[in-house]
Write a protein that holds these residues in place. Structure first.
Motif, mmCIF file in Angstrom:
data_model
loop_
_atom_site.group_PDB
_atom_site.id
_atom_site.type_symbol
_atom_site.label_atom_id
_atom_site.label_comp_id
_atom_site.label_asym_id
_atom_site.label_seq_id
_atom_site.Cartn_x
_atom_site.Cartn_y
_atom_site.Cartn_z
ATOM 1 N N GLN A 1 0.815 -1.207 0.000
ATOM 2 C CA GLN A 1 0.000 0.000 0.000
ATOM 3 C C GLN A 1 0.853 1.263 0.000
ATOM 4 O O GLN A 1 0.471 2.286 -0.556
ATOM 5 N N GLN B 1 1.569 2.023 -3.449
ATOM 6 C CA GLN B 1 0.378 2.618 -4.057
ATOM 7 C C GLN B 1 0.367 4.128 -3.826
ATOM 8 O O GLN B 1 0.047 4.905 -4.725
ATOM 9 N N LEU C 1 1.095 7.819 -6.438
ATOM 10 C CA LEU C 1 0.192 8.957 -6.555
ATOM 11 C C LEU C 1 0.945 10.283 -6.518
ATOM 12 O O LEU C 1 0.344 11.346 -6.595
ATOM 13 N N PHE D 1 3.319 13.853 -1.412
ATOM 14 C CA PHE D 1 2.037 13.274 -1.013
ATOM 15 C C PHE D 1 2.186 12.202 0.068
ATOM 16 O O PHE D 1 1.443 12.203 1.049
ATOM 17 N N LEU E 1 -0.355 13.102 8.406
ATOM 18 C CA LEU E 1 -1.767 13.145 8.765
ATOM 19 C C LEU E 1 -2.141 11.926 9.613
ATOM 20 O O LEU E 1 -2.859 12.038 10.615
ATOM 21 N N VAL F 1 -7.504 10.139 6.978
ATOM 22 C CA VAL F 1 -6.445 9.571 6.129
ATOM 23 C C VAL F 1 -7.044 8.989 4.856
ATOM 24 O O VAL F 1 -6.568 9.260 3.747
ATOM 25 N N ASP F 2 -8.096 8.204 5.008
ATOM 26 C CA ASP F 2 -8.707 7.564 3.838
ATOM 27 C C ASP F 2 -9.331 8.580 2.894
ATOM 28 O O ASP F 2 -9.325 8.392 1.678
ATOM 29 N N VAL G 1 -6.583 10.036 0.827
ATOM 30 C CA VAL G 1 -6.109 9.086 -0.174
ATOM 31 C C VAL G 1 -7.120 8.924 -1.307
ATOM 32 O O VAL G 1 -6.749 8.986 -2.490
ATOM 33 N N LEU H 1 -6.621 9.652 -5.262
ATOM 34 C CA LEU H 1 -6.839 8.577 -6.237
ATOM 35 C C LEU H 1 -7.811 9.046 -7.327
ATOM 36 O O LEU H 1 -7.601 8.808 -8.514
ATOM 37 N N SER I 1 -13.050 -2.429 4.718
ATOM 38 C CA SER I 1 -11.798 -3.124 5.000
ATOM 39 C C SER I 1 -12.061 -4.593 5.275
ATOM 40 O O SER I 1 -11.142 -5.399 5.297
ATOM 41 N N GLU I 2 -13.332 -4.921 5.487
ATOM 42 C CA GLU I 2 -13.669 -6.313 5.806
ATOM 43 C C GLU I 2 -14.376 -6.995 4.658
ATOM 44 O O GLU I 2 -15.378 -6.506 4.141
ATOM 45 N N LYS J 1 -10.966 -2.468 1.017
ATOM 46 C CA LYS J 1 -9.891 -1.513 1.316
ATOM 47 C C LYS J 1 -8.626 -2.281 1.698
ATOM 48 O O LYS J 1 -8.717 -3.382 2.232
ATOM 49 N N PRO J 2 -7.438 -1.684 1.537
ATOM 50 C CA PRO J 2 -7.236 -0.327 1.049
ATOM 51 C C PRO J 2 -7.447 -0.223 -0.458
ATOM 52 O O PRO J 2 -7.082 -1.112 -1.213
ATOM 53 N N VAL J 3 -8.055 0.899 -0.858
ATOM 54 C CA VAL J 3 -8.397 1.108 -2.254
ATOM 55 C C VAL J 3 -7.124 1.377 -3.068
ATOM 56 O O VAL J 3 -6.253 2.126 -2.644
ATOM 57 N N LYS J 4 -7.046 0.720 -4.237
ATOM 58 C CA LYS J 4 -5.881 0.913 -5.084
ATOM 59 C C LYS J 4 -6.244 1.794 -6.280
ATOM 60 O O LYS J 4 -7.426 1.925 -6.622
ATOM 61 N N LEU J 5 -5.227 2.307 -6.932
ATOM 62 C CA LEU J 5 -5.449 3.121 -8.122
ATOM 63 C C LEU J 5 -6.186 2.318 -9.199
ATOM 64 O O LEU J 5 -7.072 2.834 -9.876
#
Lengths: 150, 193
Positions: free
Chosen positions: A26, A29, A33, A41, A48, B44-45, B48, B52, B134-135, B155-159
């Motif tokens: 990750q 990943q 970006l 980033f 954060l 945080v998410d 991100v 993305l 995430s689950e 999750k975690p989400v990828k590009l």
């Protein structure tokens, strides 16, 4: 020459973070970006993460101090903490979080407390390592362009 | 035939029947950009997912709760509770979005509950909703898909997840807005792959 040495140091430091299991896919990943417009980033996200998760750590700590543990509450906090840790690729931290949640589900307070100490340790270690890493990254300067100070 | 120059756009229906041969018709103009509403309580998410989506040439609005999402859309039904709100239901122009991507587990209103509210609304049920979690729980995934979620992303989400979503959405948007029988749009769909 200095720039080459620094770049090599960046690469080696980075690789060791993966080899020693601190970071997972990750993190890469997030690196993907980054671009010229957003060159920092990853550092921004990590900063954060540490700022935001500090309050979760405090919440968990307080919850663990209670005489009668609320495992649902603990699991809820840990779910959030694990999620953020996973989003930045914090491999060891994430693994300990999974363990903590298992102890929650088993209603094992001692296991939770023990694992939480481990989480804090990994969390702090990763912070130190990433801070050192980003410092070298900054010293090495932008990857492609050569911008020498005048 | 000029079929590769068609701009199919929900906001400008008058363009659907004409061939737009202007030089910029194929570029990522404002009108063609997919506007995504991202909902996640994690700071945080949110950062991100925002990145993305932006890097995938989408316009993003990111909010931290289902309530805020509904308010933005103009679907909030709790005006009585929120007297301090500056928006009123009369003449309130909700945010126009093409896709909603939401986290499943959120305090207050879950992503599932948000999904239900959107699908129950006559004005908003057409907006595709994607759930992130995430689950990887089969029953959860099934429940969301049954309720009308477009997709469930772990999750975690990828590009690659985001670009796949965007490509799928762009492709199906043309079919959706063209309605029946404009074959030339489907040809463009095939050409773009």
């Amino acid at each position: 020459m200095e720039r080459t040495r620094l770049r090599r140091q960046v690469a080696l430091t980075r690789q060791s973070l993966f080899d020693q299991g601190f970071l997972d896919e990750q993190f890469i990943q997030l690196e993907d970006l980054q671009d010229d417009a957003n060159p920092n980033f990853v550092e921004e996200v990590v900063t954060l993460y540490y700022r935001d998760s500090a309050r979760l750590i405090t919440n968990i700590e307080k919850a663990l101090e209670k005489n009668s543990l609320d495992f649902n509450k603990l699991d809820g906090f840990m779910h959030q903490f694990k999620g953020s840790s996973s989003s930045i690729g914090a491999k060891k931290v994430k693994a300990e979080c999974t363990l903590f949640r298992e102890y929650c589900r088993a209603g094992n307070g001692e296991g939770c407390t023990r694992t939480f100490q481990q989480i804090k340790k990994e969390y702090a270690t990763l912070k130190r390592k990433l801070e050192a890493y980003f410092q070298v990254v900054r010293q090495a300067g932008p990857a492609e362009t050569a911008c020498w100070p005048k | 035939m000029g079929s590769n120059s068609i701009v199919s756009n929900r906001r400008m229906p008058e363009k659907m029947n004409c061939f737009d041969l202007s030089p910029n018709s194929n570029s990522d103009s404002e009108a063609e950009e997919v506007h995504v509403l991202a909902v996640d309580d994690s700071l945080v998410d949110r950062k991100v997912i925002e990145r993305l989506l932006k890097i995938s040439s989408c316009k993003v609005t990111a909010v931290d709760s289902g309530w805020r999402a509904l308010k933005l859309l103009g679907l909030s039904d709790d005006e009585e509770e929120d007297k301090s709100s500056s928006s009123s239901s009369d003449g309130f122009e909700g945010l126009k979005v093409d896709l909603i991507i939401t986290d499943y587990w959120m305090p207050g209103m879950t992503g599932y509950e948000l999904l239900k509210k959107i699908k129950e609304s006559s004005s908003f049920r057409e907006i595709p909703v994607v759930i992130m979690s995430s689950e990887n729980v089969m029953t959860r995934i099934d429940r969301c898909l049954e309720e009308g979620a477009e997709e469930f992303i772990v999750k975690p989400v990828k590009l690659s997840d985001v670009t796949r979503l965007r490509d799928y959405y762009m492709a199906t948007r043309e079919i959706r807005s063209a309605g029946s029988g404009i074959n030339v749009n489907k040809r463009k769909l095939q050409e773009s792959f």
